[in-house]
Scaffold this motif. Structure first.
Motif, PDB file in Angstrom:
ATOM      1  N   UNK A 101       7.681   4.210  -5.466  1.00  0.00           N
ATOM      2  CA  UNK A 101       6.797   5.047  -6.279  1.00  0.00           C
ATOM      3  C   UNK A 101       5.376   5.047  -5.713  1.00  0.00           C
ATOM      4  N   UNK A 102       4.849   3.865  -5.433  1.00  0.00           N
ATOM      5  CA  UNK A 102       3.485   3.768  -4.908  1.00  0.00           C
ATOM      6  C   UNK A 102       3.338   4.477  -3.563  1.00  0.00           C
ATOM      7  N   UNK A 103       4.352   4.406  -2.724  1.00  0.00           N
ATOM      8  CA  UNK A 103       4.292   5.064  -1.420  1.00  0.00           C
ATOM      9  C   UNK A 103       4.408   6.574  -1.521  1.00  0.00           C
ATOM     10  N   UNK A 104       4.883   7.072  -2.655  1.00  0.00           N
ATOM     11  CA  UNK A 104       5.027   8.519  -2.810  1.00  0.00           C
ATOM     12  C   UNK A 104       3.787   9.161  -3.438  1.00  0.00           C
ATOM     13  N   UNK A 105       2.816   8.338  -3.837  1.00  0.00           N
ATOM     14  CA  UNK A 105       1.599   8.846  -4.466  1.00  0.00           C
ATOM     15  C   UNK A 105       0.426   8.608  -3.521  1.00  0.00           C
ATOM     16  N   UNK A 106      -0.321   9.647  -3.254  1.00  0.00           N
ATOM     17  CA  UNK A 106      -1.469   9.554  -2.343  1.00  0.00           C
ATOM     18  C   UNK A 106      -2.677   8.964  -3.081  1.00  0.00           C
ATOM     19  N   UNK A 107      -3.152   7.784  -2.660  1.00  0.00           N
ATOM     20  CA  UNK A 107      -4.334   7.209  -3.311  1.00  0.00           C
ATOM     21  C   UNK A 107      -5.615   8.005  -3.038  1.00  0.00           C
ATOM     22  N   UNK A 108      -5.589   8.893  -2.045  1.00  0.00           N
ATOM     23  CA  UNK A 108      -6.747   9.750  -1.801  1.00  0.00           C
ATOM     24  C   UNK A 108      -6.821  10.876  -2.838  1.00  0.00           C
ATOM     25  N   UNK A 109      -5.665  11.273  -3.375  1.00  0.00           N
ATOM     26  CA  UNK A 109      -5.627  12.385  -4.323  1.00  0.00           C
ATOM     27  C   UNK A 109      -5.531  11.949  -5.783  1.00  0.00           C
ATOM     28  N   UNK A 110      -4.950  10.777  -6.027  1.00  0.00           N
ATOM     29  CA  UNK A 110      -4.669  10.363  -7.401  1.00  0.00           C
ATOM     30  C   UNK A 110      -5.306   9.023  -7.734  1.00  0.00           C
ATOM     31  N   UNK A 111      -5.670   8.888  -9.001  1.00  0.00           N
ATOM     32  CA  UNK A 111      -6.121   7.613  -9.529  1.00  0.00           C
ATOM     33  C   UNK A 111      -4.877   6.861  -9.969  1.00  0.00           C
ATOM     34  N   UNK A 112      -4.679   5.696  -9.389  1.00  0.00           N
ATOM     35  CA  UNK A 112      -3.512   4.886  -9.718  1.00  0.00           C
ATOM     36  C   UNK A 112      -4.020   3.641 -10.435  1.00  0.00           C
ATOM     37  N   UNK A 113      -3.584   3.472 -11.660  1.00  0.00           N
ATOM     38  CA  UNK A 113      -4.020   2.347 -12.485  1.00  0.00           C
ATOM     39  C   UNK A 113      -2.837   1.406 -12.671  1.00  0.00           C
ATOM     40  N   UNK A 114      -3.025   0.167 -12.281  1.00  0.00           N
ATOM     41  CA  UNK A 114      -1.944  -0.813 -12.320  1.00  0.00           C
ATOM     42  C   UNK A 114      -1.334  -0.941 -13.713  1.00  0.00           C
TER      43      UNK A 114
END
Length: 186
Positions: free
Chosen positions: A23-36
């Motif tokens: 899941x984490x590898x499929x989401x771009x941290x440059x485009x999305x805010x990822x909150x643990x």
């Protein structure tokens, strides 16, 4: 039974980690805010193709896991911040485009309602709009020293520099359309 229990613990832990990693590898941290705190993993299917008490050398044990997260596009947050700042700016002021800053702290996460509460801090610089037409009218056909004195009457102007062209010119043009004003924000 002990072997089945060990297999379940080991494989469940591995499946949860791998599903979270995918899941984490499929989401771009440059485009999305990822909150643990907004990540959730769960085992959705556990299957043992052997039963307790069976004498076997090998057995098959399967665990299917699911990972989900709530994210927010960074561009959406920035757009929201910009719209908010623009709605708060008093008349006669404008936003310095590159000055917009946004920071956030995660709050509550509700997976059922698919909501994340964020504490957002927005900062921006604004400046007073300069009435260029009025300035041009006041300075046309004036000398450099006169222009500097006139521009001191405009509180929104911090510093002014006059350049006349061609170099032998002693006054600004009588034609306001030939006067160019360049605004520099510090």
């Amino acid at each position: 039974q002990e072997d089945l229990d060990k297999a379940e613990v080991i494989l469940k832990e591995r499946a949860l980690k791998e599903s979270q990693s995918v899941l984490e590898n499929s989401i771009s941290p440059q485009e999305y805010i990822i909150i643990e705190e907004a990540n959730k993993t769960e085992a959705i299917e556990i299957t043992a193709l052997a039963e307790a008490g069976q004498a076997v050398d090998k057995f098959i044990f399967q665990v299917k896991a699911k990972a989900s997260t709530l994210t927010l596009k960074k561009s959406d947050l920035k757009d929201f911040a910009k719209e908010y700042v623009l709605s708060q700016i008093p008349e006669g002021k404008e936003l310095v485009e590159d000055s917009l800053g946004v920071s956030y702290l995660p709050g509550a996460v509700d997976f059922k309602e698919t909501e994340i509460v964020l504490d957002v801090e927005i900062s921006a610089e604004i400046y007073s709009v300069i009435d260029e037409a009025a300035i041009k009218e006041k300075i046309k056909n004036k000398r450099s020293d006169e222009i500097n004195a006139i521009l001191k009457d405009f509180p929104e102007i911090n510093r002014a520099q006059t350049k006349l062209w061609p170099f032998w010119a002693t006054a600004v043009s009588k034609d306001a359309s030939k006067i160019k004003i360049k605004v520099i924000l510090d």
